[in-house]
Design a protein around this motif. Sequence first.
Motif, PDB file in Angstrom:
ATOM      1  N   ASN A  93      -1.213  -1.001   8.354  1.00  0.00           N
ATOM      2  CA  ASN A  93      -2.126  -1.029   9.493  1.00  0.00           C
ATOM      3  C   ASN A  93      -1.433  -0.615  10.786  1.00  0.00           C
ATOM      4  O   ASN A  93      -2.004   0.101  11.608  1.00  0.00           O
ATOM      5  N   ALA A  94      -0.195  -1.069  10.968  1.00  0.00           N
ATOM      6  CA  ALA A  94       0.546  -0.727  12.183  1.00  0.00           C
ATOM      7  C   ALA A  94       0.884   0.760  12.226  1.00  0.00           C
ATOM      8  O   ALA A  94       0.855   1.383  13.286  1.00  0.00           O
TER       9      ALA A  94
ATOM     10  N   LYS B 123       0.883  -9.048   2.074  1.00  0.00           N
ATOM     11  CA  LYS B 123       0.334  -9.170   3.429  1.00  0.00           C
ATOM     12  C   LYS B 123       1.189  -8.391   4.424  1.00  0.00           C
ATOM     13  O   LYS B 123       0.662  -7.678   5.275  1.00  0.00           O
ATOM     14  N   ILE B 124       2.495  -8.515   4.301  1.00  0.00           N
ATOM     15  CA  ILE B 124       3.402  -7.773   5.182  1.00  0.00           C
ATOM     16  C   ILE B 124       3.217  -6.272   4.974  1.00  0.00           C
ATOM     17  O   ILE B 124       3.133  -5.501   5.933  1.00  0.00           O
ATOM     18  N   GLN B 125       3.134  -5.854   3.714  1.00  0.00           N
ATOM     19  CA  GLN B 125       2.943  -4.439   3.413  1.00  0.00           C
ATOM     20  C   GLN B 125       1.628  -3.935   4.006  1.00  0.00           C
ATOM     21  O   GLN B 125       1.582  -2.867   4.611  1.00  0.00           O
ATOM     22  N   ALA B 126       0.558  -4.701   3.872  1.00  0.00           N
ATOM     23  CA  ALA B 126      -0.730  -4.299   4.427  1.00  0.00           C
ATOM     24  C   ALA B 126      -0.653  -4.208   5.952  1.00  0.00           C
ATOM     25  O   ALA B 126      -1.204  -3.279   6.555  1.00  0.00           O
ATOM     26  N   GLU B 127       0.032  -5.159   6.575  1.00  0.00           N
ATOM     27  CA  GLU B 127       0.164  -5.138   8.034  1.00  0.00           C
ATOM     28  C   GLU B 127       1.010  -3.957   8.498  1.00  0.00           C
ATOM     29  O   GLU B 127       0.729  -3.350   9.530  1.00  0.00           O
ATOM     30  N   VAL B 128       2.049  -3.618   7.731  1.00  0.00           N
ATOM     31  CA  VAL B 128       2.859  -2.439   8.064  1.00  0.00           C
ATOM     32  C   VAL B 128       2.008  -1.175   7.964  1.00  0.00           C
ATOM     33  O   VAL B 128       2.039  -0.316   8.841  1.00  0.00           O
TER      34      VAL B 128
ATOM     35  N   ALA C  10      -7.395  -4.681   2.325  1.00  0.00           N
ATOM     36  CA  ALA C  10      -6.996  -4.477   3.722  1.00  0.00           C
ATOM     37  C   ALA C  10      -7.208  -3.032   4.166  1.00  0.00           C
ATOM     38  O   ALA C  10      -7.714  -2.770   5.251  1.00  0.00           O
ATOM     39  N   GLU C  11      -6.840  -2.089   3.319  1.00  0.00           N
ATOM     40  CA  GLU C  11      -6.953  -0.681   3.700  1.00  0.00           C
ATOM     41  C   GLU C  11      -8.386  -0.157   3.660  1.00  0.00           C
ATOM     42  O   GLU C  11      -8.753   0.705   4.438  1.00  0.00           O
TER      43      GLU C  11
ATOM     44  N   GLN D  95      -4.292   4.335  14.946  1.00  0.00           N
ATOM     45  CA  GLN D  95      -5.305   3.430  15.471  1.00  0.00           C
ATOM     46  C   GLN D  95      -6.412   4.175  16.210  1.00  0.00           C
ATOM     47  O   GLN D  95      -7.502   3.636  16.393  1.00  0.00           O
TER      48      GLN D  95
END
Length: 117
Positions: free
Chosen positions: A34-35, A27-32, A75-76, A39
Amino acid sequence: MATVAELKAVLKDTLEKRGVLGHLKAKIQAEVFNALDDQGEKPPPLSHENLLINELIREYLEFNKYKYSASVLAAESGQPAMPLERQFLIKELNIFEDSNAKTTSFIWNYISFLTCK
């Protein structure tokens, strides 16, 4: 009395055994991702074909217990959080499954089906 290092080790071991630690890392990796992702540039809409292909890949990853890779893929790619039902995939891909099919990954069954035609 336990030391802080011992408590950390027990906590880490408990989270790993429950499958939570790997999920959190994914989850952290996916959020990183995304960040860091631009965007301003939106991904293209998920076509029906890509939805099916991504689902085959996700099922393969989950079948082989690559759950963290599967969560990053979802996620991606913008894949729905809930996997598509197996019967839906069978219908959409117009394939037949025998009784032994559930012992292997769906994508393997599909490839076997295509090569036997």
